[in-house]
Write a protein that holds these residues in place. Sequence first.
Motif, PDB file in Angstrom:
ATOM      1  N   SER A  79       0.859  -1.185   0.000  1.00 52.70           N
ATOM      2  CA  SER A  79       0.000   0.000   0.000  1.00 52.70           C
ATOM      3  C   SER A  79       0.894   1.233   0.000  1.00 52.70           C
ATOM      4  O   SER A  79       2.120   1.133   0.149  1.00 52.70           O
ATOM      5  N   TYR A  98      -9.060   3.259  -2.430  1.00 46.39           N
ATOM      6  CA  TYR A  98      -9.816   3.045  -3.664  1.00 46.39           C
ATOM      7  C   TYR A  98     -11.201   2.531  -3.281  1.00 46.39           C
ATOM      8  O   TYR A  98     -11.329   1.502  -2.608  1.00 46.39           O
ATOM      9  N   TYR A 110      -6.074   0.899  -0.584  1.00 46.55           N
ATOM     10  CA  TYR A 110      -5.655   0.295  -1.850  1.00 46.55           C
ATOM     11  C   TYR A 110      -4.417  -0.560  -1.637  1.00 46.55           C
ATOM     12  O   TYR A 110      -3.369  -0.080  -1.214  1.00 46.55           O
ATOM     13  N   TYR A 139     -10.205   7.061  -6.634  1.00 50.64           N
ATOM     14  CA  TYR A 139      -9.003   7.086  -5.787  1.00 50.64           C
ATOM     15  C   TYR A 139      -8.979   8.372  -4.954  1.00 50.64           C
ATOM     16  O   TYR A 139      -9.368   9.444  -5.433  1.00 50.64           O
TER      17      TYR A 139
END
Length: 367
Positions: free
Chosen positions: A17, A35, A40, A215
């Motif tokens: 990450s 995300y 993410y 995002y």
Amino acid sequence: VEREKEIENFIPEKSYSLEIKLKKDSLTILSELYYKNKLYKTKNREELIKFCEEKLLNNLVNLKKVEEKTEKKSPPLPLKTTTLIETSQKILGYEPKQTMYYAQRLYENGYITYMRTDSVRVSDYAQRMAKEFIKLYFGEKFVGRERKIRQSKFVQDAHECIRPTDVFREEVPLSEQEKKLYQLIRTYFIASQMSPAEYLIKTYIFTNKNLGKDYFLKATFKNLLFEGFLKVLKGEKEEKEFIDLKAGEIFEILDWKIKEHITEPPSPYTSSTLIKKLESLGIGRPSTYATLLDILYKRKYVIKEKGYLRPTELGKEVCEYLIKSFPEFLDYKFTSQMEEDLEKVVENKKTYQEIISFNYEILKNYL
């Protein structure tokens, strides 16, 4: 033995990450890439580096949204045998046998209620005394409300929780180990009857045009508003300094770091976590947990290694032989059902002849 196999067969997985350091004037904060509302993570490290270089480096980000909410942290439940054993091992380092011995001494001297119980129920009298104590020493606001507690289907509820017989008694004239256990029981009981702690949670969402729709960067801060039960049960620390920001503020990206995440194998059992597992399966009773562990040690089925229980080769062989030879008797549900049936004999809902006959029919298949 099953847990040992899980650990041996475990295959760790790596993922990555992105942590980004943001700066505005003299203020710096750490954020992470998200995300669709999830951190993410990707198994491809290079992909993450490329994403960072293309979408974030040499760019500014805008504080798009500030989310604010209050969150309550509930006090612990009053202690029962399994949680007393678990908490005592974690805080005082006592083994289950030691805990139950010291608790027996406290009970025999009239300082605590019966220590072999599967219930977290508190008597009306004890609730009134606790309320009086908390109001006197901390104030009305710290008095907790009555909670509805869902108990396991295996709970007998023959005795109330483990608590001091007199919540106003601060010390007991016994050994140092017994004093420490008494203090733990008293502290947890007082905490269990207090109000929840309250936190202010602020979440900051940062975006820019390059990141795209799903995002965003996220940073969360937590501030203690009201101590509640934490007034007596210390130990929780704030991870980072609370920062107050307003939507629309612009930050520059100062630095970034790839964080590696490796999945962990199941942890080996400790004495207390094994007892907790047995309780969840309906195997054993508060009066037998410490004895069960003693038998495992005496027969050399397990050893203690760096605080964890590990099966010996003898333990593994015996276990595998019994599972192969008597699968029905080694089934967790069988043991749990037997415990229930024995309770029904005590309650005159079944006769011992019924239980013996049923189990003899199973046993005949192996004779």
